[in-house]
Write a protein that holds these residues in place. Structure first.
Motif, PDB file in Angstrom:
ATOM      1  N   ARG A  60       5.016  10.630 -11.946  1.00 55.78           N
ATOM      2  CA  ARG A  60       4.338   9.389 -11.568  1.00 55.78           C
ATOM      3  C   ARG A  60       2.826   9.491 -11.685  1.00 55.78           C
ATOM      4  NH1 ARG A  60       7.820   8.047  -6.228  1.00 55.78           N
ATOM      5  NH2 ARG A  60       9.528   6.934  -7.228  1.00 55.78           N
ATOM      6  N   GLN A  61       2.296  10.704 -11.601  1.00 56.16           N
ATOM      7  CA  GLN A  61       0.843  10.850 -11.742  1.00 56.16           C
ATOM      8  C   GLN A  61       0.395  10.470 -13.142  1.00 56.16           C
ATOM      9  OE1 GLN A  61      -0.140  14.796 -10.377  1.00 56.16           O
ATOM     10  NE2 GLN A  61       0.679  14.384  -8.346  1.00 56.16           N
ATOM     11  N   ARG A  72     -10.267   2.864   3.594  1.00 54.31           N
ATOM     12  CA  ARG A  72     -11.067   3.751   2.749  1.00 54.31           C
ATOM     13  C   ARG A  72     -12.091   2.950   1.952  1.00 54.31           C
ATOM     14  NH1 ARG A  72      -8.457   8.697   0.197  1.00 54.31           N
ATOM     15  NH2 ARG A  72      -7.220   9.564   1.881  1.00 54.31           N
ATOM     16  N   LEU A  80      -5.019  -1.865  -2.090  1.00 56.50           N
ATOM     17  CA  LEU A  80      -5.993  -0.831  -1.752  1.00 56.50           C
ATOM     18  C   LEU A  80      -5.852  -0.487  -0.275  1.00 56.50           C
ATOM     19  CD1 LEU A  80      -9.127  -2.378  -3.502  1.00 56.50           C
ATOM     20  CD2 LEU A  80      -7.510  -0.724  -4.433  1.00 56.50           C
ATOM     21  N   LEU A  81      -6.296   0.720   0.100  1.00 61.95           N
ATOM     22  CA  LEU A  81      -6.289   1.091   1.507  1.00 61.95           C
ATOM     23  C   LEU A  81      -7.550   0.513   2.138  1.00 61.95           C
ATOM     24  CD1 LEU A  81      -4.711   3.593  -0.027  1.00 61.95           C
ATOM     25  CD2 LEU A  81      -4.767   4.528   2.269  1.00 61.95           C
ATOM     26  N   LYS A 108      -1.929  10.062   5.299  1.00 64.80           N
ATOM     27  CA  LYS A 108      -3.061   9.420   4.627  1.00 64.80           C
ATOM     28  C   LYS A 108      -2.907   7.912   4.442  1.00 64.80           C
ATOM     29  CE  LYS A 108      -5.023  13.404   2.512  1.00 64.80           C
ATOM     30  NZ  LYS A 108      -5.775  13.951   1.392  1.00 64.80           N
ATOM     31  N   GLU A 157      -6.547  13.285  -4.662  1.00 69.18           N
ATOM     32  CA  GLU A 157      -6.149  14.099  -3.505  1.00 69.18           C
ATOM     33  C   GLU A 157      -4.659  14.422  -3.596  1.00 69.18           C
ATOM     34  OE1 GLU A 157      -7.178  12.033   0.138  1.00 69.18           O
ATOM     35  OE2 GLU A 157      -9.204  11.675  -0.590  1.00 69.18           O
ATOM     36  N   ILE A 158      -3.876  13.406  -3.968  1.00 66.82           N
ATOM     37  CA  ILE A 158      -2.436  13.619  -4.099  1.00 66.82           C
ATOM     38  C   ILE A 158      -2.146  14.677  -5.156  1.00 66.82           C
ATOM     39  CG2 ILE A 158      -0.264  12.528  -4.850  1.00 66.82           C
ATOM     40  CD1 ILE A 158      -1.323   9.932  -3.547  1.00 66.82           C
ATOM     41  N   THR A 208       2.177  13.004   2.910  1.00 68.12           N
ATOM     42  CA  THR A 208       0.925  12.335   2.513  1.00 68.12           C
ATOM     43  C   THR A 208       0.952  10.871   2.927  1.00 68.12           C
ATOM     44  OG1 THR A 208       0.826  13.815   0.626  1.00 68.12           O
ATOM     45  CG2 THR A 208      -0.628  11.912   0.566  1.00 68.12           C
ATOM     46  N   GLU A 233      -4.139   3.556   8.115  1.00 66.19           N
ATOM     47  CA  GLU A 233      -4.070   2.105   7.927  1.00 66.19           C
ATOM     48  C   GLU A 233      -3.655   1.367   9.205  1.00 66.19           C
ATOM     49  OE1 GLU A 233      -4.407   0.095   4.613  1.00 66.19           O
ATOM     50  OE2 GLU A 233      -5.791   1.762   4.673  1.00 66.19           O
ATOM     51  N   SER A 237       3.794   5.145  -5.926  1.00 67.81           N
ATOM     52  CA  SER A 237       3.627   5.073  -7.382  1.00 67.81           C
ATOM     53  C   SER A 237       2.634   6.117  -7.880  1.00 67.81           C
ATOM     54  CB  SER A 237       3.181   3.671  -7.806  1.00 67.81           C
ATOM     55  OG  SER A 237       1.792   3.513  -7.601  1.00 67.81           O
ATOM     56  N   MET A 238       1.784   6.639  -6.977  1.00 65.44           N
ATOM     57  CA  MET A 238       0.834   7.688  -7.377  1.00 65.44           C
ATOM     58  C   MET A 238       1.443   9.069  -7.245  1.00 65.44           C
ATOM     59  SD  MET A 238      -2.540   6.508  -5.402  1.00 65.44           S
ATOM     60  CE  MET A 238      -2.722   4.799  -5.069  1.00 65.44           C
ATOM     61  N   GLY A 239       2.666   9.136  -6.743  1.00 62.89           N
ATOM     62  CA  GLY A 239       3.328  10.427  -6.608  1.00 62.89           C
ATOM     63  C   GLY A 239       3.105  11.075  -5.251  1.00 62.89           C
ATOM     64  N   ALA A 240       2.777  10.276  -4.225  1.00 65.92           N
ATOM     65  CA  ALA A 240       2.564  10.839  -2.890  1.00 65.92           C
ATOM     66  C   ALA A 240       3.905  11.223  -2.263  1.00 65.92           C
ATOM     67  CB  ALA A 240       1.868   9.817  -1.996  1.00 65.92           C
ATOM     68  N   ARG A 245      -8.585   3.506  -9.817  1.00 69.52           N
ATOM     69  CA  ARG A 245      -7.654   4.372  -9.092  1.00 69.52           C
ATOM     70  C   ARG A 245      -6.476   4.753  -9.984  1.00 69.52           C
ATOM     71  NH1 ARG A 245      -4.701   2.044  -3.742  1.00 69.52           N
ATOM     72  NH2 ARG A 245      -3.592   0.818  -5.300  1.00 69.52           N
ATOM     73  N   MET A 297       0.030   2.553 -11.854  1.00 70.36           N
ATOM     74  CA  MET A 297       0.412   1.166 -11.646  1.00 70.36           C
ATOM     75  C   MET A 297      -0.719   0.406 -10.964  1.00 70.36           C
ATOM     76  SD  MET A 297       4.040   0.086 -10.062  1.00 70.36           S
ATOM     77  CE  MET A 297       4.741  -1.502 -10.314  1.00 70.36           C
ATOM     78  N   PHE A 331      -8.127   8.838  -3.900  1.00 72.28           N
ATOM     79  CA  PHE A 331      -6.812   9.043  -3.288  1.00 72.28           C
ATOM     80  C   PHE A 331      -5.786   9.698  -4.224  1.00 72.28           C
ATOM     81  CE2 PHE A 331      -2.893   6.969  -1.235  1.00 72.28           C
ATOM     82  CZ  PHE A 331      -2.704   8.041  -0.398  1.00 72.28           C
ATOM     83  N   PRO A 332      -5.564   9.148  -5.438  1.00 69.64           N
ATOM     84  CA  PRO A 332      -4.592   9.796  -6.321  1.00 69.64           C
ATOM     85  C   PRO A 332      -5.004  11.220  -6.708  1.00 69.64           C
ATOM     86  CG  PRO A 332      -5.752   8.034  -7.465  1.00 69.64           C
ATOM     87  CD  PRO A 332      -6.083   7.902  -6.022  1.00 69.64           C
ATOM     88  N   VAL A 359       0.840  -1.193   0.000  1.00 68.84           N
ATOM     89  CA  VAL A 359       0.000   0.000   0.000  1.00 68.84           C
ATOM     90  C   VAL A 359       0.881   1.252   0.000  1.00 68.84           C
ATOM     91  CG1 VAL A 359      -1.745   1.267   1.289  1.00 68.84           C
ATOM     92  CG2 VAL A 359      -1.877  -1.201   1.141  1.00 68.84           C
ATOM     93  N   ARG A 404       7.644  12.888  -8.650  1.00 66.85           N
ATOM     94  CA  ARG A 404       6.292  12.642  -8.127  1.00 66.85           C
ATOM     95  C   ARG A 404       5.239  13.107  -9.122  1.00 66.85           C
ATOM     96  NH1 ARG A 404       8.671  14.188  -3.090  1.00 66.85           N
ATOM     97  NH2 ARG A 404       7.751  16.261  -3.176  1.00 66.85           N
TER      98      ARG A 404
END
Lengths: 222, 340
Positions: B81-82, B97, B93-94, A141, B108-109, A137, A146, A130-133, B153, B86, B105-106, A124, B78
């Motif tokens: 990566r958006q 949530r 998954l979280l 988050k 928000e990022i 964050t 978690e 991988s989403m750029g956090a 996502r 992946m 989530f992405p 996770v 970063r």
């Protein structure tokens, strides 16, 4: 009936002591939660293969945590007397107990936080990266939400331990039920006072445990 | 779109150095579905993580979307990566949530405002077919539904590239097919470039345009899926092709037949593309007066057309059998005699 069972209990003093115990527990738990969380985050992020992997910082923080966790609380109180005096100008009263309570329990909670974070699925965290956090964050988050059930059950355990610590802090004159049981109950041989103080401490512990368990169950969606 | 140039990744372990990726070069076109197949430990997981900078190469360069992923870092990485999403084998998954919150989530990022986020989440839930499950938690979903959330996502920030890390390996065959159809549909509709890694040839066959075969950190073979199926070069590739063409039972059956019917020849015919439509068998029987005994047959659909194998026993006048074999070659069908 209460008069015959507890002839020596002065209720207004008993209630004041109960209030003092609750006050010390709540304030020290709140500060321990924040401080322990911060130290736990630092411990986690500096551990090997983590975002801030840093052997020196991790070792130093870990050592400090271990040292303060290992000192018996009653000795810690005495060792911290100069520090408390410097901070508050006195070593008497409920507030004077707080530094020792916090220094004693924050490292303990930090360990529990570290364990909680280690249980968070690495995948996770990788997904968030991988989403750029960014790191903030990921902490705010991913890591904290978690591991919420473990963080809450951890602070519950810590709060229960803190109730015990407040009783010990009572010995040095911090007030509260422990102080009352010691001075009024033990030193004056009034067993009914000791018994009542014990009952009230047990009730406080049970209530804390119940609140903790309820919130833990509510936050756990796994 | 994606240029991997002479990339090597070396890990330092207690037992010395481990080369996970060894001088790999790849070029992936915009809008294609590119598959990388290999057994576990072949280095494919590391390779796919080099594409979004989760891993840094020891040497060589990785360029995605005109950005040199291997050298940028911090905020720039970063941001990049958006646009390189992946999805994962275990969905990642979280659990804390809901479906909708996971998909948000992405966003928000990326700092998308709340109203816009909600609108986008709604679209994505429709796209992956999860309407009505918005407020469920991951623990209440099946594996296939979880991967749909993962896909939604991944698509949230309108990426250019989608990386799939063994995305169907934890799913049952039927769910795998539905997820593969969804990926293929997304590829066509959104023109998204998809890079996937897998150990199942079935996945490659079903949706990939091109494939690279990886072994011990190296790419041992690459080409269009049909080409690789028709003419596998490396031993490992032949094994993978066998996964989907010859079943194990067929092999057993053939062994049995070879033993009990030594007469004639057992021949494996391979049909590719339009040749698979020809009435070969009846032609052989009529033209050469031989008996054709069908032992095993299989046809697979790939992105570029069908691919089939047929194992037959040709029996009759040896001269005619020879002639029949010659004829098959001119019909653009590969014929291979199987012996013990």
């Amino acid at each position: 009936m209460m008069e015959t069972l507890f002839p020596n209990v002065k209720w207004h003093i008993m209630w004041q002591a109960t209030y003092d115990t609750i006050y010390m527990t709540v304030v020290s738990t709140a500060v321990t939660f924040v401080l322990g969380l911060l130290i736990g985050i630092l411990l986690f992020l500096t551990s090997p293969n983590q975002i801030w992997a840093n052997k020196i910082v991790h070792f130093l923080t870990g050592s400090l945590v271990n040292i303060f966790r290992s000192i018996p609380f009653i000795i810690l109180i005495i060792l911290l007397i100069p520090f408390t005096k410097f901070l508050l100008g006195t070593i008497r009263g409920v507030n004077a107990a707080l530094p020792a309570l916090i220094v004693g329990s924050a490292p303990f909670y930090a360990r529990l936080v570290l364990i909680a974070f280690r249980e968070v699925d690495k995948g996770v965290i990788e997904a968030a990266r991988s989403m750029g956090a960014n790191t903030f964050t990921i902490i705010w988050k991913v890591l904290i939400p978690e591991s919420k059930p473990a963080l809450i059950s951890g602070i519950t355990v810590t709060a229960v331990a803190l109730v015990g610590y407040t009783a010990m802090a009572g010995i040095i004159g911090a007030g509260g039920l422990g102080n009352l049981a010691f001075l009024e109950g033990f030193q004056r041989s009034r067993e009914d006072v000791t018994l009542m103080a014990t009952i009230l401490i047990l009730i406080i512990v049970f209530v804390i445990q119940w609140i903790g368990d309820t919130i833990t169950a509510k936050t756990d969606k796994r | 779109m994606i240029e991997v140039k002479d990339v090597t990744k070396v890990y330092k372990t207690k037992n010395g150095e481990l080369t996970a990726v060894d001088h790999v070069s790849l070029s992936i076109q915009k809008g294609e579905i590119f598959g990388i197949i290999g057994y576990s430990g072949a280095g494919k997981s590391t390779l796919i993580r080099l594409l979004n900078g989760l891993e840094k190469p020891t040497s060589g360069s990785v360029v995605v979307n005109d950005l040199e992923i291997s050298s940028i870092k911090g905020k720039e990485l970063r941001k990049a990566r958006q646009k390189i999403s992946m999805i994962f084998q275990h969905f990642n998954l979280l659990w804390s949530r809901t479906v909708a919150e996971n998909i948000a989530f992405p966003l928000e990022i990326a700092g998308v405002p709340k109203a816009e986020r909600e609108k986008r989440v709604k679209e994505l839930i429709e796209l992956v077919g999860l309407k009505g499950r918005e407020d469920a938690y991951p623990s209440q979903l099946s594996g296939g539904q979880k991967q749909r959330v993962g896909i939604a996502r991944a698509l949230a920030n309108n990426p250019e590239v989608l990386l799939c890390d063994e995305a169907t390996s934890a799913l049952d065959p039927e769910t795998t097919d539905s997820i593969l159809s969804l990926l293929s549909d997304i590829n066509e509709r959104l023109g998204l470039t998809i890079v996937l890694i897998t150990h199942e040839m079935h996945v490659i066959r079903k949706i990939c345009h091109r494939v690279a075969v990886m072994q011990a950190g190296r790419i041992v073979e690459q080409g269009s899926v049909l080409e690789v199926f028709r003419n596998p070069q490396a031993e490992i590739t032949k094994n993978f092709v066998m996964q989907v063409s010859d079943s194990r039972e067929a092999k057993e059956a053939i062994k049995h037949i070879l033993k009990n019917y030594p007469a004639g020849k057992v021949v494996k015919l391979t049909f590719v593309g339009n040749t698979s439509g020809q009435p070969v068998i009846s032609y052989l029987i009529k033209e050469f007066q031989i008996n054709v005994n069908i032992l095993y047959g299989n046809i697979s659909e790939t992105m570029d057309g069908p691919y089939g194998t047929l194992i037959v026993q040709l029996d009759g006048d040896p001269e005619n059998v020879e002639k029949a074999m010659e004829k098959l070659k001119t019909m653009n069908i590969q014929a291979e005699v199987i012996t013990k």
